[in-house]
Design a protein around this motif. Structure first.
Motif, PDB file in Angstrom:
ATOM      1  N   SER A 134      70.658  50.141  69.266  1.00 55.16           N
ATOM      2  CA  SER A 134      71.916  50.774  69.355  1.00 55.16           C
ATOM      3  C   SER A 134      70.871  51.365  71.151  1.00 55.16           C
ATOM      4  CB  SER A 134      71.294  51.775  68.707  1.00 55.16           C
ATOM      5  OG  SER A 134      72.402  53.373  69.136  1.00 55.16           O
ATOM      6  N   ARG A 135      69.988  51.658  71.286  1.00 58.02           N
ATOM      7  CA  ARG A 135      69.405  52.258  72.525  1.00 58.02           C
ATOM      8  C   ARG A 135      69.508  50.475  73.243  1.00 58.02           C
ATOM      9  NH1 ARG A 135      64.853  53.607  69.661  1.00 58.02           N
ATOM     10  NH2 ARG A 135      63.939  51.352  70.114  1.00 58.02           N
ATOM     11  N   SER A 136      69.944  49.230  73.185  1.00 55.94           N
ATOM     12  CA  SER A 136      70.020  48.614  74.413  1.00 55.94           C
ATOM     13  C   SER A 136      72.026  47.729  73.698  1.00 55.94           C
ATOM     14  CB  SER A 136      69.331  47.347  73.252  1.00 55.94           C
ATOM     15  OG  SER A 136      68.522  47.628  73.610  1.00 55.94           O
ATOM     16  N   ASP A 137      72.461  49.126  73.590  1.00 54.89           N
ATOM     17  CA  ASP A 137      74.298  48.833  73.993  1.00 54.89           C
ATOM     18  C   ASP A 137      74.333  47.302  72.339  1.00 54.89           C
ATOM     19  OD1 ASP A 137      75.591  50.742  74.546  1.00 54.89           O
ATOM     20  OD2 ASP A 137      73.622  50.447  76.741  1.00 54.89           O
ATOM     21  N   VAL A 138      74.171  47.369  72.236  1.00 54.29           N
ATOM     22  CA  VAL A 138      74.502  45.499  71.086  1.00 54.29           C
ATOM     23  C   VAL A 138      75.108  46.652  70.022  1.00 54.29           C
ATOM     24  CG1 VAL A 138      73.636  44.000  69.168  1.00 54.29           C
ATOM     25  CG2 VAL A 138      72.202  44.534  71.019  1.00 54.29           C
ATOM     26  N   LYS A 139      76.819  45.755  69.982  1.00 54.26           N
ATOM     27  CA  LYS A 139      76.834  46.315  69.000  1.00 54.26           C
ATOM     28  C   LYS A 139      78.109  45.595  67.614  1.00 54.26           C
ATOM     29  CE  LYS A 139      77.403  50.071  71.677  1.00 54.26           C
ATOM     30  NZ  LYS A 139      77.475  51.194  71.062  1.00 54.26           N
ATOM     31  N   PHE A 140      77.457  44.401  68.030  1.00 54.86           N
ATOM     32  CA  PHE A 140      77.383  43.309  66.738  1.00 54.86           C
ATOM     33  C   PHE A 140      76.685  42.462  66.560  1.00 54.86           C
ATOM     34  CE2 PHE A 140      81.699  44.646  69.137  1.00 54.86           C
ATOM     35  CZ  PHE A 140      82.219  44.495  68.256  1.00 54.86           C
ATOM     36  N   ILE A 141      77.096  42.264  65.495  1.00 57.64           N
ATOM     37  CA  ILE A 141      75.345  41.063  64.743  1.00 57.64           C
ATOM     38  C   ILE A 141      76.200  40.178  63.740  1.00 57.64           C
ATOM     39  CG2 ILE A 141      73.488  42.813  65.258  1.00 57.64           C
ATOM     40  CD1 ILE A 141      74.107  43.219  61.772  1.00 57.64           C
ATOM     41  N   LYS A 142      75.965  38.921  64.707  1.00 59.45           N
ATOM     42  CA  LYS A 142      76.638  37.986  63.132  1.00 59.45           C
ATOM     43  C   LYS A 142      75.550  37.897  62.607  1.00 59.45           C
ATOM     44  CE  LYS A 142      80.222  36.240  67.171  1.00 59.45           C
ATOM     45  NZ  LYS A 142      80.238  35.441  67.678  1.00 59.45           N
ATOM     46  N   VAL A 143      76.059  37.431  61.509  1.00 62.01           N
ATOM     47  CA  VAL A 143      75.200  37.454  60.108  1.00 62.01           C
ATOM     48  C   VAL A 143      75.626  35.875  59.419  1.00 62.01           C
ATOM     49  CG1 VAL A 143      73.750  37.209  57.942  1.00 62.01           C
ATOM     50  CG2 VAL A 143      74.130  38.910  59.976  1.00 62.01           C
ATOM     51  N   GLY A 144      75.076  35.009  59.772  1.00 62.22           N
ATOM     52  CA  GLY A 144      75.897  33.295  58.623  1.00 62.22           C
ATOM     53  C   GLY A 144      76.112  33.852  57.190  1.00 62.22           C
ATOM     54  N   ALA A 145      76.749  33.546  56.450  1.00 64.34           N
ATOM     55  CA  ALA A 145      77.636  33.523  55.284  1.00 64.34           C
ATOM     56  C   ALA A 145      76.799  32.891  54.408  1.00 64.34           C
ATOM     57  CB  ALA A 145      78.749  33.307  54.994  1.00 64.34           C
ATOM     58  N   GLN A 146      76.175  31.920  54.838  1.00 69.14           N
ATOM     59  CA  GLN A 146      74.579  30.821  53.676  1.00 69.14           C
ATOM     60  C   GLN A 146      73.491  32.139  53.546  1.00 69.14           C
ATOM     61  OE1 GLN A 146      75.603  29.284  51.412  1.00 69.14           O
ATOM     62  NE2 GLN A 146      73.679  28.642  50.336  1.00 69.14           N
ATOM     63  N   LEU A 147      73.333  32.641  54.823  1.00 67.03           N
ATOM     64  CA  LEU A 147      72.123  33.164  54.926  1.00 67.03           C
ATOM     65  C   LEU A 147      72.170  34.760  53.699  1.00 67.03           C
ATOM     66  CD1 LEU A 147      69.156  34.523  55.719  1.00 67.03           C
ATOM     67  CD2 LEU A 147      70.813  34.897  57.752  1.00 67.03           C
ATOM     68  N   LEU A 148      73.764  35.437  54.449  1.00 66.02           N
ATOM     69  CA  LEU A 148      73.815  36.731  53.412  1.00 66.02           C
ATOM     70  C   LEU A 148      73.691  36.280  51.971  1.00 66.02           C
ATOM     71  CD1 LEU A 148      77.192  38.045  55.076  1.00 66.02           C
ATOM     72  CD2 LEU A 148      74.540  38.873  54.763  1.00 66.02           C
ATOM     73  N   LEU A 149      74.416  34.728  51.745  1.00 66.32           N
ATOM     74  CA  LEU A 149      74.066  34.944  49.591  1.00 66.32           C
ATOM     75  C   LEU A 149      72.766  34.407  49.153  1.00 66.32           C
ATOM     76  CD1 LEU A 149      77.392  32.661  50.018  1.00 66.32           C
ATOM     77  CD2 LEU A 149      77.330  35.328  49.484  1.00 66.32           C
ATOM     78  N   GLU A 150      71.966  33.730  50.506  1.00 64.89           N
ATOM     79  CA  GLU A 150      70.628  33.979  49.776  1.00 64.89           C
ATOM     80  C   GLU A 150      69.659  34.853  49.939  1.00 64.89           C
ATOM     81  OE1 GLU A 150      69.354  31.117  52.900  1.00 64.89           O
ATOM     82  OE2 GLU A 150      70.152  29.068  51.710  1.00 64.89           O
ATOM     83  N   GLU A 151      70.256  35.966  50.267  1.00 67.38           N
ATOM     84  CA  GLU A 151      69.662  37.600  50.466  1.00 67.38           C
ATOM     85  C   GLU A 151      69.362  37.765  49.197  1.00 67.38           C
ATOM     86  OE1 GLU A 151      67.388  38.875  52.907  1.00 67.38           O
ATOM     87  OE2 GLU A 151      66.658  38.074  53.922  1.00 67.38           O
ATOM     88  N   LEU A 152      70.903  38.404  48.985  1.00 66.64           N
ATOM     89  CA  LEU A 152      70.765  38.921  47.671  1.00 66.64           C
ATOM     90  C   LEU A 152      70.317  38.471  46.347  1.00 66.64           C
ATOM     91  CD1 LEU A 152      74.413  38.537  47.697  1.00 66.64           C
ATOM     92  CD2 LEU A 152      73.646  40.730  48.592  1.00 66.64           C
TER      93      LEU A 152
END
Length: 417
Positions: free
Chosen positions: A309-327
Motif C-alpha cells: 500500500s505504501r508503494s502504490d502497488v494496486k494489483f498482485i498476480k497469482v498463478g492459478a496453479q499456485l492458488l490451488l496448491e495453497e489450498l
C-alpha cells in the motif's frame, strides 16, 4: 374562395333582414317599419360580421407570431449547437497540436537516451559487456547478443497484448503487454532467451523504453476509441535504478501523466522485495505522477500488504496453479497454507482493505475458473481467456510516430573471446 364566402354571407344577412321586415309588415307595422327593420338588420349583421372577421384575423396573426417564435427558438438552438461543435473542433485541433508537440519531445528524449547508452557502451572499451557466468555455451553468447543488438537497431521489436478479464462475465478490463524480439529470419525470441544477454549487456533499459513507448501509443489509440482499458507494462528494477535512463523515463511519463490511470507498471515479487533505496525512491516519483504498480511472479502469498500500500502497488498476480496448491483444509474450513489463520475466501477481502486487487494468472481450464470464483477473485488472465496477440505496426503508426531507431554500439566480438 374568400369572395364567394363573403357573397354567401351577404346573401344570408339580406335574407335574415327581409324575414324580419316582412314579419313586422305582416303584423301591422306598415311599410315604414318593414323598411326600417330591413335597413337596421342589414347594419347589425354587417357590424357583427366585422367583429367576427377581426377576431379571426387577430387569431391568425397570433398563430403566425407563435410560429415565428418557434422557428426563432429552433434556429437559436441550431446556432448554439453549431457554435458548440465549432468550439469542440477547435479544442480537438488544439489537443492534436499539443499531442504532436509532445510526441516530438518524446522522440527527442528517446534519441538522447540512446546517445547516452551508446556513450556508456563506448566507454567500456574492450571489457566484456557481460560476465561469462551466464551459463550455456559461451561461444553462442556473442552471437545471441549480436542478434539482440540487430533486433533493436532494426526496430524488430513487437508488442504483444494479452487480455485480463473480469469474472465471471469475462469482459476485458485490462491488457498485459509483452515485448518480443525478432531475428533476421523473422524468428521470435522469447524473453527467457534474450534477457539472459540483454540484462548483463545493458540493453534491458532500451527494451523497457521501447515497450513503454508503444504502450503509450496503444493507450492513446484506445482513448481515441473511447475505450477506457488499462495496460500492464513490465519494467525492470534495473531501469528504475539506472541513473542515465530513469530521468529520461520520468520526463517522458511527466509529459504523458494524463495516461496515469491507464498505465500500470509491473514488477516481479522477488525484484520488488530486493529493491533498494534508489528503486523505492524512483517508484515513489512515478506514484506522485499518479501511476500504479503491480506485482507478478508471486511465489509466496504471505506478503506485506502495508508495504504494498505504501508503494502504490494496486494489483498482485497469482498463478492459478499456485492458488490451488495453497489450498488446504484445517479445522473443517478451507485455508491457504501461507495464511492458515485466514479463510481462503477472505484473502481477497483482506487485500482489498489495502487497496490491492488480486488477478489470477495462467488460467488454463474451466475447472480453475470455478475454484477461482470460489475464492472471490474477480480478475483472471490466461490462455483460456485469450493468448497474447501481436499488435500490427499499422495500428501503432496510426497511434503516433514510430519509435526512433536504436543503434547502440557494442565492443568488438574479440572482447567476448
Amino acid at each position: 374562395m374568400r369572395r364567394l364566402t363573403l357573397a354567401l354571407l351577404c346573401a344570408t344577412y339580406l335574407c335574415l333582414s327581409l324575414i324580419v321586415s316582412l314579419t313586422l309588415w305582416r303584423n301591422g307595422g306598415g311599410w315604414g317599419a318593414g323598411v326600417a327593420a330591413l335597413v337596421g338588420g342589414l347594419g347589425l349583421c354587417f357590424a357583427f360580421h366585422g367583429l367576427i372577421e377581426r377576431a379571426l384575423e387577430t387569431g391568425a396573426i397570433r398563430s403566425d407570431v407563435e410560429a415565428v417564435r418557434e422557428a426563432h427558438a429552433i434556429l437559436l438552438s441550431q446556432v448554439e449547437a453549431l457554435d458548440a461543435r465549432v468550439s469542440e473542433i477547435f479544442d480537438t485541433v488544439a489537443d492534436d497540436a499539443q499531442r504532436s508537440e509532445a510526441l516530438v519531445d518524446e522522440v527527442h528524449m528517446l534519441e538522447d537516451l540512446v546517445d547516452r547508452m551508446r556513450r556508456r557502451l563506448d566507454d567500456q572499451g574492450d571489457e566484456p559487456a557481460f560476465p561469462v557466468r551466464l551459463g550455456g555455451d559461451p561461444g553462442q553468447t556473442p552471437a545471441l547478443l549480436e542478434t539482440v543488438r540487430e533486433a533493436l537497431a532494426e526496430n524488430r521489436v513487437d508488442l504483444f497484448l494479452q487480455p485480463i478479464v473480469g469474472l465471471p462475465q469475462r469482459k476485458t478490463q485490462f491488457y498485459e503487454s509483452f515485448s518480443r524480439l525478432r531475428d533476421e529470419s523473422g524468428r521470435v525470441l522469447m524473453p527467457a532467451e534474450y534477457l539472459s544477454v540483454a540484462e548483463p549487456g545493458g540493453l534491458v533499459t532500451a527494451i523497457d523504453n521501447l515497450l513503454l513507448f508503444r504502450c503509450v501509443q496503444i493507450v492513446r489509440r484506445l482513448a481515441r476509441q473511447d475505450r477506457k482499458i488499462g495496460i500492464f507494462c513490465n519494467v525492470s528494477m534495473a531501469s528504475l535504478a539506472d541513473e542515465s535512463f530513469f530521468p529520461q523515463f520520468l520526463e517522458l511519463l511527466t509529459v504523458n501523466k494524463d495516461l496515469a490511470g491507464a498505465l500500470i507498471f509491473e514488477i516481479g515479487q522477488q525484484a520488488f522485495d530486493a529493491r533498494g533505496s534508489v528503486e523505492a525512491r524512483n517508484m515513489g516519483k512515478l506514484a506522485d505522477l499518479g501511476f500504479r504498480f503491480s506485482l507478478d511472479k508471486l511465489v509466496d502469498l504471505d506478503i506485506d500488504l502495508q508495504d504494498l500500500s505504501r508503494s502504490d502497488v494496486k494489483f498482485i498476480k497469482v498463478g492459478a496453479q499456485l492458488l490451488l496448491e495453497e489450498l488446504t483444509e484445517r479445522d473443517g474450513r478451507l485455508v491457504l497454507r501461507s495464511l492458515p489463520d485466514l479463510a481462503a475466501e477472505d484473502f481477497t477481502t483482506l487485500t482489498r482493505r489495502y487497496g490491492v486487487s488480486v488477478i489470477a494468472e495462467k488460467v488454463e481450464s474451466e475447472r480453475q475458473v470455478v475454484d477461482i470464483l470460489e475464492l472471490n477473485i474477480d480478475l483472471g488472465q490466461g490462455h483460456l481467456f485469450g493468448e497474447p496477440r501481436a499488435i500490427k505496426e499499422a495500428v501503432l503508426s496510426e497511434a503516433g510516430p514510430p519509435p526512433p531507431v536504436l543503434r547502440p554500439q557494442f565492443p568488438r566480438r574479440a572482447a567476448y573471446g
